[in-house]
Design a protein around this motif. Structure first.
Motif, mmCIF file in Angstrom:
data_model
loop_
_atom_site.group_PDB
_atom_site.id
_atom_site.type_symbol
_atom_site.label_atom_id
_atom_site.label_comp_id
_atom_site.label_asym_id
_atom_site.label_seq_id
_atom_site.Cartn_x
_atom_site.Cartn_y
_atom_site.Cartn_z
ATOM 1 N N UNK A 53 0.554 71.760 -20.208
ATOM 2 C CA UNK A 53 0.349 73.104 -19.662
ATOM 3 C C UNK A 53 -0.026 74.055 -20.796
ATOM 4 N N UNK A 54 -1.013 74.912 -20.539
ATOM 5 C CA UNK A 54 -1.433 75.864 -21.568
ATOM 6 C C UNK A 54 -0.926 77.273 -21.289
ATOM 7 N N UNK A 55 -0.576 77.563 -20.043
ATOM 8 C CA UNK A 55 -0.048 78.875 -19.686
ATOM 9 C C UNK A 55 0.830 78.716 -18.451
ATOM 10 N N UNK A 56 1.996 79.346 -18.484
ATOM 11 C CA UNK A 56 2.913 79.294 -17.346
ATOM 12 C C UNK A 56 3.491 80.679 -17.103
ATOM 13 N N UNK A 57 3.806 80.937 -15.845
ATOM 14 C CA UNK A 57 4.451 82.201 -15.470
ATOM 15 C C UNK A 57 5.678 81.891 -14.639
ATOM 16 N N UNK A 58 6.746 82.632 -14.893
ATOM 17 C CA UNK A 58 7.945 82.521 -14.082
ATOM 18 C C UNK A 58 7.718 83.364 -12.833
ATOM 19 N N UNK A 59 7.855 82.740 -11.664
ATOM 20 C CA UNK A 59 7.577 83.471 -10.433
ATOM 21 C C UNK A 59 8.811 83.666 -9.551
ATOM 22 N N UNK A 60 9.902 82.960 -9.853
ATOM 23 C CA UNK A 60 11.121 83.120 -9.072
ATOM 24 C C UNK A 60 12.282 82.540 -9.861
ATOM 25 N N UNK A 61 13.469 83.014 -9.531
ATOM 26 C CA UNK A 61 14.698 82.451 -10.076
ATOM 27 C C UNK A 61 15.589 82.145 -8.884
ATOM 28 N N UNK A 62 16.128 80.926 -8.860
ATOM 29 C CA UNK A 62 17.041 80.524 -7.801
ATOM 30 C C UNK A 62 18.382 80.156 -8.432
ATOM 31 N N UNK A 63 19.309 79.770 -7.625
ATOM 32 C CA UNK A 63 20.605 79.328 -8.146
ATOM 33 C C UNK A 63 20.495 78.016 -8.917
ATOM 34 N N UNK A 64 19.380 77.304 -8.706
ATOM 35 C CA UNK A 64 19.191 76.017 -9.359
ATOM 36 C C UNK A 64 18.333 76.081 -10.609
ATOM 37 N N UNK A 65 17.497 77.121 -10.740
ATOM 38 C CA UNK A 65 16.644 77.181 -11.916
ATOM 39 C C UNK A 65 15.507 78.172 -11.796
ATOM 40 N N UNK A 66 14.552 78.032 -12.705
ATOM 41 C CA UNK A 66 13.374 78.902 -12.762
ATOM 42 C C UNK A 66 12.210 78.222 -12.045
ATOM 43 N N UNK A 67 11.526 78.961 -11.200
ATOM 44 C CA UNK A 67 10.325 78.451 -10.544
ATOM 45 C C UNK A 67 9.136 79.023 -11.309
ATOM 46 N N UNK A 68 8.252 78.146 -11.749
ATOM 47 C CA UNK A 68 7.116 78.572 -12.575
ATOM 48 C C UNK A 68 5.806 78.070 -11.984
ATOM 49 N N UNK A 69 4.773 78.862 -12.203
ATOM 50 C CA UNK A 69 3.423 78.420 -11.861
ATOM 51 C C UNK A 69 2.732 78.070 -13.169
ATOM 52 N N UNK A 70 1.836 77.107 -13.080
ATOM 53 C CA UNK A 70 1.082 76.655 -14.243
ATOM 54 C C UNK A 70 -0.379 76.974 -14.001
ATOM 55 N N UNK A 71 -1.000 77.614 -14.993
ATOM 56 C CA UNK A 71 -2.413 77.957 -14.872
ATOM 57 C C UNK A 71 -3.228 76.697 -14.600
ATOM 58 N N UNK A 72 -4.107 76.795 -13.606
ATOM 59 C CA UNK A 72 -4.957 75.660 -13.259
ATOM 60 C C UNK A 72 -4.327 74.688 -12.280
ATOM 61 N N UNK A 73 -3.076 74.944 -11.883
ATOM 62 C CA UNK A 73 -2.392 74.070 -10.935
ATOM 63 C C UNK A 73 -2.093 74.859 -9.669
ATOM 64 N N UNK A 74 -2.252 74.215 -8.538
ATOM 65 C CA UNK A 74 -1.985 74.883 -7.268
ATOM 66 C C UNK A 74 -0.518 74.798 -6.873
ATOM 67 N N UNK A 75 0.235 73.943 -7.556
ATOM 68 C CA UNK A 75 1.644 73.780 -7.219
ATOM 69 C C UNK A 75 2.534 74.523 -8.218
#
Length: 112
Positions: A53-75
């Protein structure tokens, strides 16, 4: 009866934790993306096992962890917390600990 009361109390605490984390999530994500983008990327590299991964953004925080999006990935990817949290206040200390672990391990893997 005792076990039912304990289970209800546990579920109530879980719901309270989920609400408090959900309230804190936008502030945490904004702060991490603005001030600690390198940590977010290191979390994705190490804990989510996405070393390319070359760039990631944190988009949510849950009780289990950080949800991140990765540039160039749809998931999205889940970066699981390394230890369980009992309060939204635990996230800051855990994020720092995870930062140190991720950077140490990413740095060690580069030398191999």
């Amino acid at each position: 009866f005792f076990f039912q009361k304990c289970e209800k109390a546990r579920l109530d605490m879980s719901a309270e934790l989920a609400v408090s984390v959900a309230k804190a999530s936008p502030r945490i994500c904004n702060h991490m993306n603005a001030d600690h983008a390198d940590s977010v990327l290191a979390y994705v590299h190490y804990f989510a096992n996405r070393p390319n991964a070359s760039h990631a953004m944190m988009i949510d925080v849950t009780c289990e962890g950080f949800v991140c999006s990765i540039e160039g990935s749809k998931s999205t990817v889940m970066v699981p917390f390394t230890t369980p949290i009992t309060s939204a206040k635990d996230i800051r200390k855990l994020a720092v600990s995870m930062h140190k672990e991720a950077f140490r391990e990413v740095r060690n893997s580069v030398g191999r």
